[in-house]
Write an enzyme that holds these catalytic residues in place. Structure first.
Site, mmCIF file in Angstrom:
data_model
loop_
_atom_site.group_PDB
_atom_site.id
_atom_site.type_symbol
_atom_site.label_atom_id
_atom_site.label_comp_id
_atom_site.label_asym_id
_atom_site.label_seq_id
_atom_site.Cartn_x
_atom_site.Cartn_y
_atom_site.Cartn_z
ATOM 1 N N ASP A 3 -4.341 -9.286 -7.854
ATOM 2 C CA ASP A 3 -2.996 -9.035 -8.369
ATOM 3 C C ASP A 3 -2.471 -10.204 -9.196
ATOM 4 O O ASP A 3 -3.059 -11.280 -9.223
ATOM 5 C CB ASP A 3 -2.029 -8.718 -7.214
ATOM 6 C CG ASP A 3 -2.177 -9.675 -6.040
ATOM 7 O OD1 ASP A 3 -2.717 -10.781 -6.234
ATOM 8 O OD2 ASP A 3 -1.752 -9.318 -4.933
ATOM 9 N N ASP B 102 4.612 -7.744 5.690
ATOM 10 C CA ASP B 102 4.945 -6.312 5.666
ATOM 11 C C ASP B 102 3.680 -5.444 5.679
ATOM 12 O O ASP B 102 3.751 -4.233 5.504
ATOM 13 C CB ASP B 102 5.809 -5.969 4.433
ATOM 14 C CG ASP B 102 5.073 -6.200 3.121
ATOM 15 O OD1 ASP B 102 3.913 -6.672 3.156
ATOM 16 O OD2 ASP B 102 5.648 -5.903 2.054
ATOM 17 N N HIS C 235 1.112 -5.677 3.597
ATOM 18 C CA HIS C 235 0.473 -5.381 2.311
ATOM 19 C C HIS C 235 -0.889 -6.052 2.157
ATOM 20 O O HIS C 235 -1.135 -7.132 2.686
ATOM 21 C CB HIS C 235 1.397 -5.726 1.126
ATOM 22 C CG HIS C 235 1.637 -7.186 0.890
ATOM 23 N ND1 HIS C 235 2.797 -7.665 0.327
ATOM 24 C CD2 HIS C 235 0.864 -8.285 1.118
ATOM 25 C CE1 HIS C 235 2.722 -8.981 0.216
ATOM 26 N NE2 HIS C 235 1.570 -9.378 0.691
ATOM 27 N N GLU D 25 2.716 -2.564 -1.341
ATOM 28 C CA GLU D 25 3.847 -2.651 -0.427
ATOM 29 C C GLU D 25 3.978 -1.362 0.392
ATOM 30 O O GLU D 25 3.326 -0.357 0.074
ATOM 31 C CB GLU D 25 5.122 -2.918 -1.237
ATOM 32 C CG GLU D 25 5.081 -4.215 -2.052
ATOM 33 C CD GLU D 25 5.109 -5.482 -1.199
ATOM 34 O OE1 GLU D 25 4.612 -5.483 -0.057
ATOM 35 O OE2 GLU D 25 5.625 -6.500 -1.683
HETATM 36 P P1 PGA Z 1 -0.144 -15.847 2.223
HETATM 37 O O1 PGA Z 1 0.043 -14.448 1.490
HETATM 38 O O2 PGA Z 1 -1.620 -16.087 2.255
HETATM 39 O O3 PGA Z 1 0.558 -16.831 1.328
HETATM 40 O O4 PGA Z 1 0.455 -15.719 3.566
HETATM 41 C C1 PGA Z 1 -0.724 -13.364 1.903
HETATM 42 C C2 PGA Z 1 -0.335 -12.113 1.164
HETATM 43 O O5 PGA Z 1 0.847 -11.945 0.841
HETATM 44 O O6 PGA Z 1 -1.211 -11.277 0.929
#
Ligand code: PGA
Length: 263
Positions: free
Chosen positions: A67, A136, A138, A143
């Site tokens: 992404d 959340d 994802h 999302e």
């Molecule tokens: P993080 O993000 O590794 O910074 O916790 C993970 C994500 O949002 O997929």
């Protein structure tokens, strides 16, 4: 899903890097799907170490990132393009022509998403997809409510994601509201999946996606439907799982399979 619980972040990073390195050894022209965020930083550091000290060869590796924030140019210090070059690519011998990252400042994102999917197909599909997980649930920026059939597209970010990612920006208002992300359907087509997670703030979501019901409200639950998903957690992220004892037993007794087969 195979669940591996490690002692701490460093061990999680080492175990996951070793797994990725093994896959690169097995297939020199492997197609990797890669993730950004705090979680994979240690894994990438360990991969760089394996490259420098053990000669892990990235020269034929292709990579597709999950992404990118919509609106950020690749050179922006908060872009995922910048992150990938700083944390991994500039330290290994990957061919820049083999690196694919969604372009945040593209004029026609819709057309770009179709092109991105085509490039993944042309490369023969993703062999190993590395994932983190958001609070959340994802994977990528899929999302809550993202269809399990979704493909690469523009997605609006969830409020919690914006709050969580504000730590990388000067202020919360600077966090982009949209991103280009591979879809759940795109991710699910990877031949193998490796999801890593660490820290207490991921404990609830890890329990939900590993042991809870499959739902598009927690898109990581889609991995319950994948036939080769490896999940590597640190102790804190694993702390709310109900079946820790079973996962640890399986991890420690894999060698018994051979014995059983020989009976
Ligand atoms: P993080 O993000 O590794 O910074 O916790 C993970 C994500 O949002 O997929």
């Amino acid at each position: 899903m195979e669940i591996t619980i490690t002692e701490h972040y460093d061990e999680m990073s080492k175990v996951s890097a070793r797994l990725i390195a093994q896959e690169i050894h097995r297939k020199h022209d492997i197609v990797l799907g890669l993730a950004t965020g705090d979680t994979p930083v240690g894994t990438y550091q360990e991969l760089v170490r394996i490259h420098k000290e053990e000669g892990l060869d990235f020269s034929k590796v292709k990579s597709f990132n999950l992404d990118e924030y919509l609106g950020l140019a690749p050179v922006h210090k908060n872009s995922y393009n910048y992150f990938m070059w700083e944390n991994l690519f500039k330290h290994v011998n990957i061919n820049p022509e083999n690196v694919y990252i969604p372009q945040g400042n593209i004029k026609d994102p819709e057309q770009f998403c179709v092109w991105y999917e085509e490039q993944i197909k042309k490369a023969g599909g993703i062999d190993l997809q590395v994932l983190g997980i958001g609070r959340d649930g994802h994977i990528g920026f899929n999302e809550p409510g993202s269809s399990f059939a979704s493909r690469t597209r523009v997605k609006a970010l969830f409020k919690q994601t914006i709050e969580d990612n504000a730590r990388f920006f000067d202020k919360e208002e600077d966090v982009p509201r949209f991103a280009i992300t591979m879809g759940v359907g795109t991710i699910m087509e990877a031949k193998k999946i490796l999801l890593i997670a660490n820290g207490k703030n991921k404990a609830d979501v890890c329990a939900q996606f590993i042991e809870g019901p499959v739902t598009s409200q927690i898109t990581a639950t889609s991995l319950q439907l994948h036939n080769y998903a490896n999940v590597i957690l640190d102790n804190e992220a694993a702390s709310k799982l109900k079946r820790i004892e079973y996962y640890n037993w399986v991890r420690d007794n894999k060698h018994l399979v051979q014995k059983e087969v020989g009976r």
